[in-house]
Scaffold this motif. Structure first.
Motif, PDB file in Angstrom:
ATOM      1  N   LEU A 128     -12.686  -8.135   8.060  1.00  0.00           N
ATOM      2  CA  LEU A 128     -12.798  -6.708   7.774  1.00  0.00           C
ATOM      3  C   LEU A 128     -11.885  -6.267   6.641  1.00  0.00           C
ATOM      4  O   LEU A 128     -11.434  -5.123   6.604  1.00  0.00           O
ATOM      5  CB  LEU A 128     -12.487  -5.903   9.045  1.00  0.00           C
ATOM      6  N   ALA A 129     -11.643  -7.142   5.681  1.00  0.00           N
ATOM      7  CA  ALA A 129     -10.774  -6.790   4.560  1.00  0.00           C
ATOM      8  C   ALA A 129     -11.329  -5.641   3.733  1.00  0.00           C
ATOM      9  O   ALA A 129     -10.571  -4.928   3.068  1.00  0.00           O
ATOM     10  CB  ALA A 129     -10.547  -8.016   3.669  1.00  0.00           C
ATOM     11  N   SER A 130     -12.633  -5.440   3.761  1.00  0.00           N
ATOM     12  CA  SER A 130     -13.261  -4.379   2.975  1.00  0.00           C
ATOM     13  C   SER A 130     -13.306  -3.049   3.714  1.00  0.00           C
ATOM     14  O   SER A 130     -13.921  -2.099   3.216  1.00  0.00           O
ATOM     15  CB  SER A 130     -14.682  -4.792   2.588  1.00  0.00           C
ATOM     16  N   TRP A 131     -12.654  -2.966   4.861  1.00  0.00           N
ATOM     17  CA  TRP A 131     -12.716  -1.774   5.697  1.00  0.00           C
ATOM     18  C   TRP A 131     -11.316  -1.323   6.111  1.00  0.00           C
ATOM     19  O   TRP A 131     -10.447  -2.150   6.401  1.00  0.00           O
ATOM     20  CB  TRP A 131     -13.550  -2.049   6.950  1.00  0.00           C
ATOM     21  N   LEU A 132     -11.106  -0.019   6.148  1.00  0.00           N
ATOM     22  CA  LEU A 132      -9.900   0.584   6.706  1.00  0.00           C
ATOM     23  C   LEU A 132     -10.227   1.070   8.109  1.00  0.00           C
ATOM     24  O   LEU A 132     -11.143   1.873   8.293  1.00  0.00           O
ATOM     25  CB  LEU A 132      -9.441   1.764   5.847  1.00  0.00           C
ATOM     26  N   ILE A 133      -9.486   0.585   9.100  1.00  0.00           N
ATOM     27  CA  ILE A 133      -9.758   0.909  10.508  1.00  0.00           C
ATOM     28  C   ILE A 133      -8.764   1.959  10.992  1.00  0.00           C
ATOM     29  O   ILE A 133      -7.547   1.799  10.833  1.00  0.00           O
ATOM     30  CB  ILE A 133      -9.669  -0.345  11.392  1.00  0.00           C
ATOM     31  N   GLU A 134      -9.291   3.024  11.607  1.00  0.00           N
ATOM     32  CA  GLU A 134      -8.467   4.069  12.210  1.00  0.00           C
ATOM     33  C   GLU A 134      -8.832   4.164  13.692  1.00  0.00           C
ATOM     34  O   GLU A 134     -10.003   4.411  14.032  1.00  0.00           O
ATOM     35  CB  GLU A 134      -8.721   5.410  11.507  1.00  0.00           C
ATOM     36  N   ARG A 135      -7.836   3.952  14.573  1.00  0.00           N
ATOM     37  CA  ARG A 135      -8.084   3.953  16.024  1.00  0.00           C
ATOM     38  C   ARG A 135      -7.190   4.989  16.685  1.00  0.00           C
ATOM     39  O   ARG A 135      -5.973   4.976  16.491  1.00  0.00           O
ATOM     40  CB  ARG A 135      -7.822   2.572  16.619  1.00  0.00           C
ATOM     41  N   GLU A 136      -7.774   5.858  17.482  1.00  0.00           N
ATOM     42  CA  GLU A 136      -7.022   6.899  18.155  1.00  0.00           C
ATOM     43  C   GLU A 136      -6.031   6.289  19.140  1.00  0.00           C
ATOM     44  O   GLU A 136      -6.408   5.497  20.010  1.00  0.00           O
ATOM     45  CB  GLU A 136      -7.988   7.823  18.889  1.00  0.00           C
ATOM     46  N   ASP A 137      -4.759   6.627  18.964  1.00  0.00           N
ATOM     47  CA  ASP A 137      -3.666   6.115  19.803  1.00  0.00           C
ATOM     48  C   ASP A 137      -3.561   4.590  19.742  1.00  0.00           C
ATOM     49  O   ASP A 137      -2.928   3.972  20.610  1.00  0.00           O
ATOM     50  CB  ASP A 137      -3.834   6.558  21.264  1.00  0.00           C
ATOM     51  N   GLY A 138      -4.176   3.972  18.729  1.00  0.00           N
ATOM     52  CA  GLY A 138      -4.119   2.518  18.583  1.00  0.00           C
ATOM     53  C   GLY A 138      -4.883   1.764  19.652  1.00  0.00           C
ATOM     54  O   GLY A 138      -4.707   0.550  19.807  1.00  0.00           O
ATOM     55  N   LEU A 139      -5.761   2.451  20.382  1.00  0.00           N
ATOM     56  CA  LEU A 139      -6.450   1.841  21.508  1.00  0.00           C
ATOM     57  C   LEU A 139      -7.775   1.222  21.085  1.00  0.00           C
ATOM     58  O   LEU A 139      -8.349   1.562  20.057  1.00  0.00           O
ATOM     59  CB  LEU A 139      -6.698   2.880  22.600  1.00  0.00           C
ATOM     60  N   GLY A 140      -8.272   0.333  21.906  1.00  0.00           N
ATOM     61  CA  GLY A 140      -9.554  -0.297  21.652  1.00  0.00           C
ATOM     62  C   GLY A 140      -9.475  -1.353  20.568  1.00  0.00           C
ATOM     63  O   GLY A 140      -8.401  -1.715  20.083  1.00  0.00           O
ATOM     64  N   GLU A 141     -10.644  -1.854  20.188  1.00  0.00           N
ATOM     65  CA  GLU A 141     -10.714  -2.943  19.227  1.00  0.00           C
ATOM     66  C   GLU A 141     -11.870  -2.713  18.268  1.00  0.00           C
ATOM     67  O   GLU A 141     -12.969  -2.317  18.673  1.00  0.00           O
ATOM     68  CB  GLU A 141     -10.920  -4.277  19.954  1.00  0.00           C
ATOM     69  N   VAL A 142     -11.611  -2.956  16.986  1.00  0.00           N
ATOM     70  CA  VAL A 142     -12.663  -3.041  15.976  1.00  0.00           C
ATOM     71  C   VAL A 142     -12.502  -4.407  15.333  1.00  0.00           C
ATOM     72  O   VAL A 142     -11.452  -4.719  14.771  1.00  0.00           O
ATOM     73  CB  VAL A 142     -12.543  -1.923  14.931  1.00  0.00           C
ATOM     74  N   SER A 143     -13.528  -5.249  15.439  1.00  0.00           N
ATOM     75  CA  SER A 143     -13.398  -6.648  15.027  1.00  0.00           C
ATOM     76  C   SER A 143     -14.670  -7.103  14.339  1.00  0.00           C
ATOM     77  O   SER A 143     -15.713  -6.440  14.385  1.00  0.00           O
ATOM     78  CB  SER A 143     -13.124  -7.524  16.255  1.00  0.00           C
ATOM     79  N   ALA A 144     -14.582  -8.259  13.688  1.00  0.00           N
ATOM     80  CA  ALA A 144     -15.732  -8.886  13.042  1.00  0.00           C
ATOM     81  C   ALA A 144     -15.894 -10.285  13.606  1.00  0.00           C
ATOM     82  O   ALA A 144     -14.944 -11.077  13.618  1.00  0.00           O
ATOM     83  CB  ALA A 144     -15.539  -8.947  11.538  1.00  0.00           C
TER      84      ALA A 144
END
Length: 228
Positions: free
Chosen positions: A34-50
């Motif tokens: 996910l180098a081409s993406w900026l990830i924003e997670r509320e309270d740092g929770l959960g996961e966004v992955s490839a």
């Protein structure tokens, strides 16, 4: 292939001829992370992955992934998206959402330079087009044009709630977003769900995928230059 840099509402499909779609600008099959993406997670929770050729959101709170390159109209953005329902803790089937042509007046030349918290209210000051598909627990699908001062006007024609306007669990949808001058459109599969003739269009900005308390899978992301 990873990220590649390359050269009136209707139910009828949009005609995308060789003359109208000039060239592919970017593509991401999510096999290079996910180098081409900026990830924003509320309270740092959960996961966004490839993994396995997909971007996966599995989150109990809000999360947004911004595509890092700035996009310029006329452009078509497309991707396949699916709400997973398989008994997981976040498998709520809701909120297959997106921003496009987004800018932040607080950082007008670079939205990526000013990360947000991931909480939905933190996006109210953007200037952007936004669709909340299957929002409010999969009871509404809405298109809004954010104006940059906290206001998010909603026209009655852009406030949908019939069963065919919502999300079916585990069904992949092909979404296409058009920003071509005054012509702003949102297509799901072969149906144009939302259209706006914008006399003051947003001609450049960023694209973001968004969800909240949901398990969402995204595949086959592309950006193409568009004319017509």
């Amino acid at each position: 292939m990873g990220l590649a840099a390359c050269a009136t509402p209707s139910s009828a499909p949009l005609s995308l001829t060789a003359a109208s779609v000039r060239r592919r600008l970017y593509a991401d099959d999510f096999r290079q992370g996910l180098a081409s993406w900026l990830i924003e997670r509320e309270d740092g929770l959960g996961e966004v992955s490839a993994a396995d050729g997909a971007m996966r959101f599995d989150t109990p709170r809000g999360a947004t992934a911004w595509f890092r390159p700035r996009l310029t109209s006329p452009v078509e953005i497309s991707f396949t998206v699916q709400a997973v329902s398989a008994g997981g803790p976040n498998d709520r089937v809701s909120d297959l959402n997106c921003f496009w042509m987004a800018t932040d007046p607080r950082s007008a030349t670079d939205l990526i330079a000013r990360p947000r918290s991931g909480a939905f209210a933190d996006y109210d000051l953007l200037r952007t087009y936004y669709v909340g598909l299957g929002g409010n627990g999969n009871t509404t699908s809405r298109f809004r044009r954010y104006v940059g001062n906290g206001e998010r006007p909603l026209l009655p024609v852009h406030d949908l709630g019939a069963p065919e306007d919502l999300i079916a669990p585990n069904r992949p949808y092909r979404v296409r977003l058009i920003a071509a001058g005054e012509r702003i459109e949102y297509w799901r599969d072969d149906r144009r769900m939302f259209a706006l003739n914008d006399p003051q269009p947003y001609r450049e900005g960023w694209f973001g995928l968004r969800t909240t308390f949901n398990h969402m899978v995204v595949r086959d992301f592309e950006v193409r230059s568009f004319a017509g």
